[in-house]
Design an enzyme around this catalytic site. Sequence first.
Site, PDB file in Angstrom:
ATOM      1  N   LYS A  65     132.566  25.890 129.906  1.00 11.99           N
ATOM      2  CA  LYS A  65     132.778  26.434 128.555  1.00 11.99           C
ATOM      3  C   LYS A  65     131.817  25.765 127.563  1.00 11.99           C
ATOM      4  O   LYS A  65     131.220  24.729 127.870  1.00 11.99           O
ATOM      5  CB  LYS A  65     134.228  26.225 128.141  1.00 11.99           C
ATOM      6  CG  LYS A  65     134.666  24.764 128.119  1.00 11.99           C
ATOM      7  CD  LYS A  65     136.177  24.633 128.048  1.00 11.99           C
ATOM      8  CE  LYS A  65     136.575  23.160 128.074  1.00 11.99           C
ATOM      9  NZ  LYS A  65     138.024  22.978 128.180  1.00 11.99           N
ATOM     10  N   ARG A 164     150.225  24.421 124.221  1.00 12.71           N
ATOM     11  CA  ARG A 164     149.034  25.060 123.676  1.00 12.71           C
ATOM     12  C   ARG A 164     149.042  26.528 124.091  1.00 12.71           C
ATOM     13  O   ARG A 164     149.351  27.403 123.317  1.00 12.71           O
ATOM     14  CB  ARG A 164     147.785  24.316 124.178  1.00 12.71           C
ATOM     15  CG  ARG A 164     146.510  24.723 123.499  1.00 12.71           C
ATOM     16  CD  ARG A 164     145.337  23.828 123.865  1.00 12.71           C
ATOM     17  NE  ARG A 164     144.885  24.005 125.236  1.00 12.71           N
ATOM     18  CZ  ARG A 164     143.806  23.407 125.739  1.00 12.71           C
ATOM     19  NH1 ARG A 164     143.088  22.582 124.989  1.00 12.71           N
ATOM     20  NH2 ARG A 164     143.454  23.613 126.987  1.00 12.71           N
ATOM     21  N   TYR A 291     118.641   8.217 101.908  1.00 16.05           N
ATOM     22  CA  TYR A 291     119.491   8.712 100.818  1.00 16.05           C
ATOM     23  C   TYR A 291     120.516   7.657 100.421  1.00 16.05           C
ATOM     24  O   TYR A 291     121.167   7.053 101.281  1.00 16.05           O
ATOM     25  CB  TYR A 291     120.274   9.951 101.285  1.00 16.05           C
ATOM     26  CG  TYR A 291     119.447  11.194 101.428  1.00 16.05           C
ATOM     27  CD1 TYR A 291     118.724  11.716 100.363  1.00 16.05           C
ATOM     28  CD2 TYR A 291     119.413  11.866 102.638  1.00 16.05           C
ATOM     29  CE1 TYR A 291     117.983  12.880 100.511  1.00 16.05           C
ATOM     30  CE2 TYR A 291     118.687  13.032 102.795  1.00 16.05           C
ATOM     31  CZ  TYR A 291     117.965  13.533 101.719  1.00 16.05           C
ATOM     32  OH  TYR A 291     117.252  14.670 101.862  1.00 16.05           O
TER      33      TYR A 291
END
Length: 404
Positions: A65, A164, A291
Site C-alpha cells: 500500500k 477499525r 529562517y
Amino acid sequence: MASLQDSSAKAALTPTAPRVFRPERAAPSDVVRPTRAEINLGALRHNLRVVQRQAGSARVFGVLKADGYGHGAKAVARTLERAKIDGVCVALLEEAIELREAGIRTPIIVMGGYYGRAWAEVSRYQLTPVIHDRDQIAELAEEVRFGGAESMDIHLKIDTGMARLGIRLPELHSAVQTLAGCPEIRVTGLMTHFACADAGPREAILDQLGLFSEAEATLRQAGHTPSVRHAANSAALFRQPAAALDMVRPGIALFGVAPGLSVETTLRPAMRVRTEVVALRQLRQGQTVGYGATWKAGRASTIATVPLGYADGLSRALSNQGHMLIRGRRAPIVGVVSMDMTMLDVTDIEGVNMRDECVALGAQKGPLGEASITAEEVANHMGSIPWEVLTNVSRRVPRFYREP
Ligand SMILES: *Cc1c(COP(=O)(O)O)cnc(C)c1O
C-alpha cells in the site's frame, strides 16, 4: 515567449502527445537535481527470503500500500513477483488497478474495504476484495448477479480488537444470515488485524487470535470453508509464531525495517535517500543559519547546503536535531529545514567539497568512515514511526532502482 506557448499548445493537441490523467512521480529521466531515492532490489529479495523463512509453511502476501511504502509499488511488485512471492495486498482499489495495469499477475487482496460503486472493477481486474460489513455483502452479491458472473471470492474481515474495520463477534451471526441469502459470495479467506503486534503485551496477540478462532468456528458451523486465515503483519510474524496461520501480510519488514523487535533480524533497508552539496560557505562566530536565525555559530563554521527539504519528505522536525551523512561521517542539520533545502554543519568533517554525496536515509561509506541513518532514528526525531518516514518521501524525489 509567444511562439514557445504556441508550439507547446500545439504539441498538446497532436494525437501522439500522451494524455496525463494523474500526476506521476518525477521520473529518473527528468532529473536535474542530484536528489534521489535509491531502491535496492536485492535488499527486497533478501528481505522476502527472511520473511519466508520466518513464515514457515504460511504463504507470504507482501503489503504494498501507499505506493509500496514509498518505494514505488510497481517496481517492488515486479521484483517480488519474479522472486516468487505468493501475492500482494494493497489498501485501495486504485492501487490494485495500478499494479494490474503495470502487468502484475500475482494475486492481489484489496484490504481497505472501500469500493465505492466500482465493484465491477474488482472482478474485471481479478482482485480479491476484503469485505468488512454486512451491507457490503448484499451490495456485492447484487453486483455479481447483475454482472452475470457466477460468483466472487472474498476475504471477510473480523474485528478482534483493533476497532477499525471488520465484523465484530456479536454481529457475526447477522452477517452469516446475510451470506446465506447470497450464494454468489464465497468466503475463501478470513482475516483480522492486531492492535498490539509491535508494542504492548504479547498476550494481546493471543487474545485476538482466540476471538478470531471463535469467529472461524461460527462461520464453519454455517457451512463456510475459508481456506486462508491471515492476521500477522511484520511485527506479529516475528514476535508471535502462532500468529502466522495460513498466510502472513508483512509490509515494513520487506522494506528492511524491524518494527519494535528485540529479536535480531537480518533485514536490510531497501531505501537510501541521497543528494549532493550544492553550496558551501564559511561563517564567523555569531552568524546565523536559515529562517528565523534559529542556529548561531558558536565558532568559525563551515556550512554545506543540500537540495533536500520538507517538500521532499525530510521532516521539519529534524531542524537543529537530525543528521545527514557526508564523507562517511555524521553532520548535524543546522537551522530549520526549509521547503527545498537544508543546511549542515560540516566544520568537523575534513575536506568537504561541492558535489560531495549527502545521505539523509540509509548507509554511506566514505573516505572518513562508514555510518548509517535509519528510518527509526528519523522517526524518533519526528515523534513518529518508520512507516511515516518511508511514506513521506515525496513525489518529486525520483526513485532509482538498482541491483546490488
Ligand atoms: C499495513 C498493514 C499490514 C502490514 O503492516 P506492517 O506493520 O507494515 O507489516 C498488514 N495488514 C494490514 C491490514 C495493514 O493495514
